[in-house]
Scaffold this motif. Structure first.
Motif, PDB file in Angstrom:
ATOM      1  N   ASN A  90      -4.171   0.170  -2.360  1.00  0.00           N
ATOM      2  CA  ASN A  90      -5.055   1.360  -2.267  1.00  0.00           C
ATOM      3  C   ASN A  90      -4.536   2.344  -3.585  1.00  0.00           C
ATOM      4  OD1 ASN A  90      -2.479   2.002  -1.508  1.00  0.00           O
ATOM      5  ND2 ASN A  90      -3.120   3.571   0.069  1.00  0.00           N
ATOM      6  N   THR A 141       0.643  -1.107   0.023  1.00  0.00           N
ATOM      7  CA  THR A 141       0.086   0.058   0.033  1.00  0.00           C
ATOM      8  C   THR A 141       0.713   1.258   0.076  1.00  0.00           C
ATOM      9  OG1 THR A 141      -0.226  -0.126   2.353  1.00  0.00           O
ATOM     10  CG2 THR A 141      -2.007  -1.200   1.391  1.00  0.00           C
ATOM     11  N   ASP A 191      -7.848   4.305  -4.609  1.00  0.00           N
ATOM     12  CA  ASP A 191      -8.296   5.114  -3.470  1.00  0.00           C
ATOM     13  C   ASP A 191      -7.384   6.537  -3.628  1.00  0.00           C
ATOM     14  OD1 ASP A 191     -10.311   3.567  -2.761  1.00  0.00           O
ATOM     15  OD2 ASP A 191      -9.074   2.542  -1.047  1.00  0.00           O
TER      16      ASP A 191
END
Length: 297
Positions: free
Chosen positions: A95, A54, A98
């Motif tokens: 992520n 991430t 995102d």
């Protein structure tokens, strides 16, 4: 004469770059693409994505700051059109989407997370006509932090291309066994695709080969030989990270990745039988500019 200004944001695994370019249009002439400004910031997203999976909060905030800064730079330059593309670190991070959404919300900059095939296609769209001879064969190698794109050209056309997860930041963070396995796959692909061609030359792109070319003192347009590059590799390998910074004046985020990058270029030369590598200083950001101008992005 018309001059248009375009911007390209390349969100790589080792650094994030903004290229501002002038596109000069003249009647009855091919458009000219001239670099106006290049800004590079050392946000190593690959150190997050390839280790923890991430992108960290700290790097997300740095990305937001960088995009805000890039917006201001493009405003000052009068950029009329731009595109932001992210490569392997963003596409592999859990992520990644995102993060792109957060950056869009905070900065209004939309990031296109592209796959390896699209990355290779954009890079290949760069103007290589001045370098490529119509009757010759070239293996184009673009080494990044998270992946390397290989494209085989022969007689002025693309024969095949492939993206491999063999970038410089990834090689530093991977286990030796993982690196050995991916190098084996690359070797098989290069040998299989180049076996029917003689007198192949390499074309290298990426920050590390540009730095190696600058260090060589060669004139623009002149190639680097396999012998020189191998000697430079042995020299760099013997130096410590600190020595590369203090004695060669390399940036801290260049001093570690330049060694695995050189190994990738050397390996590609060895497996393809190439004895020289041309370094035209082109890459993903140049491809983004050209694709924008041609309305292909």
């Amino acid at each position: 004469m018309k001059i248009k200004k375009y911007g390209a944001i390349d969100i790589g695994s080792n650094a994030v770059r903004l290229l501002v370019a002038n596109v000069i249009e003249e009647k009855n002439k091919e458009p000219q693409f001239k670099k106006s400004s290049l800004v590079r910031v050392p946000i190593r997203l690959g150190a997050d994505a390839f280790v923890s999976g991430t992108i960290s909060e700290d790097n997300i905030n740095r990305m937001i700051d960088a995009m805000e800064a890039f917006k201001l730079i493009m405003k000052v330059h009068g950029v009329e059109k731009y595109k932001a593309c992210a490569t392997s670190a963003m596409r592999e991070a859990e992520n990644g989407i995102d993060v792109a959404n957060t950056i869009l919300k905070k900065t209004q900059i939309e990031i296109d997370i592209i796959d390896g095939k699209k990355e290779a296609a954009i890079i290949s769209s760069t103007d290589l006509n001045q370098l490529i001879e119509s009757d010759a064969t070239y293996l184009y190698v673009d080494v990044g932090g998270g992946s390397t794109e290989f494209t085989l050209f022969s007689q002025g056309r693309i024969i095949n291309s492939k993206s491999f997860k063999i970038g410089t930041v990834r090689l530093i963070n991977n286990k030796k066994s993982e690196n050995k396995a991916i190098f084996k796959k690359v070797q098989e692909w290069i040998q299989e695709n180049t076996k029917n061609y003689k007198r192949i030359s390499l074309i290298g792109s990426g920050g590390n080969i540009n730095k190696l070319f600058k260090m060589s003192g060669r004139d623009a347009g002149k190639p680097i030989s396999y012998i020189y590059l191998n000697a430079q590799y042995q020299f760099l390998k013997k130096m410590s990270y600190k020595e590369r910074i203090s004695e060669l004046s390399l940036n801290p985020d260049r001093a570690d990745v330049i060694v695995p990058a050189t190994k990738i270029y050397l390996s590609a030369m060895k497996w393809s039988g190439a004895r020289k590598i041309f370094v035209p200083k082109i890459g993903l950001s140049d491809g983004i500019i050209k694709s924008l101008y041609l309305n292909k992005l």
